[in-house]
Design an enzyme around this catalytic site. Structure first.
Site, mmCIF file in Angstrom:
data_model
loop_
_atom_site.group_PDB
_atom_site.id
_atom_site.type_symbol
_atom_site.label_atom_id
_atom_site.label_comp_id
_atom_site.label_asym_id
_atom_site.label_seq_id
_atom_site.Cartn_x
_atom_site.Cartn_y
_atom_site.Cartn_z
ATOM 1 N N LYS A 1 0.859 -1.184 0.000
ATOM 2 C CA LYS A 1 0.000 0.000 0.000
ATOM 3 C C LYS A 1 0.891 1.228 0.000
ATOM 4 O O LYS A 1 1.730 1.393 0.882
ATOM 5 C CB LYS A 1 -0.898 -0.013 1.232
ATOM 6 C CG LYS A 1 -1.766 1.235 1.342
ATOM 7 C CD LYS A 1 -2.804 1.083 2.425
ATOM 8 C CE LYS A 1 -3.616 2.334 2.583
ATOM 9 N NZ LYS A 1 -4.642 2.179 3.621
ATOM 10 N N LYS B 1 -2.351 -1.427 -3.813
ATOM 11 C CA LYS B 1 -3.180 -0.232 -3.722
ATOM 12 C C LYS B 1 -2.322 1.012 -3.769
ATOM 13 O O LYS B 1 -1.287 1.032 -3.103
ATOM 14 C CB LYS B 1 -3.903 -0.333 -2.381
ATOM 15 C CG LYS B 1 -4.832 0.772 -2.051
ATOM 16 C CD LYS B 1 -5.472 0.473 -0.748
ATOM 17 C CE LYS B 1 -6.228 1.696 -0.309
ATOM 18 N NZ LYS B 1 -6.521 1.684 1.084
#
Ligand code: PBG
Length: 328
Positions: free
Chosen positions: A198, A252
């Site tokens: 992330k 992400k």
């Protein structure tokens, strides 16, 4: 004899039947996971200004949404609470209140729509006074103290009916810690989908409005979320989470990070999920509304790109609309 020596790559593209024959990937309703925002109240929905078309829903309406999702062939929902202001605190204790908004939402959907999978986000930013994912002392994000709080949060969520615990915080060691705690409480069947790679990204802006953490956030998240200049490091993060027991991993944001999805797919034989995040959603909606791009075509193309890159599924705010379209 043509100057091409007979090699014409356009030959197979001349008709739809032929393009269908050589199509390499599919996009199906079961590829789509729907992120939803929960609020207190009855029959309550509120618009998210920066995400046109997305509404936060009270639990009764959330259950309706879950039914619609199930009927459209969506396999799972990802829930995010907008915790009332008075329950946010420096220690984020609301994260492990067994009766918090998230747990009540999980419980309500699990009893009404047991066929759909429930993914519970575990991170403190949805409960903390400062919008950080970790506990803060003297300006520093505390790793191990945060993991201790996350364990408690994951356990109340598992008890409330979460099928998949999804730590989105990027603290070190949290997958192993949550796995051990779940197993110790008899939740060995609850999965962990780790937000493994992330990045510290500007594309989360609208999400922070949706959960109400953006206006209180001080500083950034760069001491835990990844530097967007790196990709070798993403593989190390993913490998570590798999060693610690993650069942699946997430990358992400989405479209700007397709290279990471592809590298991860080539390196590990595990289910990989992509998150088409709030800012990506906003860009497509707003560029579409401004007449700059064809909105519907952009939605389809962007989602398909994730499948081509190697993702097994996509968390997307377009999930319900697209599952219905693709299912026809
Ligand atoms: C919270 C969390 C964030 C998102 C998912 N979980 C925001 C953040 O890390 O600041 C972003 C999702 C989106 O932008 O759609 N830990």
């Amino acid at each position: 004899m043509s100057f091409l020596g007979g090699k014409r790559l356009r030959r197979v593209r001349q008709a739809e039947w032929s393009r269908a024959m050589v199509r390499e990937t599919e996009l199906l309703p079961r590829d789509l996971i729907w992120p939803l925002f929960v609020i207190e109240g009855q029959n309550e929905k509120t618009a998210v200004r920066t995400m046109p078309g997305v509404e936060r829903l009270s639990i009764d309406l959330l259950v309706e949404a879950a039914r619609a999702a199930r009927d459209a062939g969506i396999p799972a929902l990802a829930l995010f609470p907008n915790t009332p202001d008075h329950l946010r605190s420096i220690d984020a204790e609301e994260a492990y209140n067994p009766n918090n908004l998230m747990c009540r939402a999980l419980d309500a959907i699990k009893s009404a729509v047991p066929e759909i999978g429930l993914i519970a986000d575990v991170a403190l930013d949805e409960y903390s006074a400062n919008g950080q994912d970790g506990l803060v002392r003297d300006g520093e994000i505390l790793n191990d103290e945060t993991v201790t709080a996350m364990i408690k949060s994951a356990l109340v969520q598992a008890r409330a009916g979460a099928d998949i615990i999804a730590p989105s915080d990027m603290m070190d060691g949290r997958v192993a810690a949550i796995r051990a705690a779940l197993d110790a409480e008899g939740f060995e069947r609850v999965q962990i989908m780790s937000y493994a790679a992330k990045y510290a990204s500007c594309f989360y802006g609208p999400f922070r409005e949706a959960v109400g953490s953006g206006s209180r956030l001080t500083g950034d998240k760069r001491t835990y979320q990844m530097d967007f200049a790196n990709s070798d490091e993403a593989l190390r993060e993913i490998e570590q989470d798999l060693i610690e027991g993650a069942d699946s991993i997430m990358i992400k944001p989405g479209l700007p990070y397709l290279d990471i999805i592809r590298r991860a797919k080539d390196a590990f034989n595990v289910p990989i999920y992509a998150y088409q995040v709030s800012g990506e959603y906003a860009m497509i909606e707003m560029a579409g509304a401004a007449g700059a791009i064809n909105r519907d075509a952009a939605v389809l193309e962007s989602l398909w790109a994730f499948k081509r890159a190697g993702a097994n599924g996509i968390l997307t705010y377009f999930a319900l609309e697209m599952a219905r379209k693709l299912g026809r």
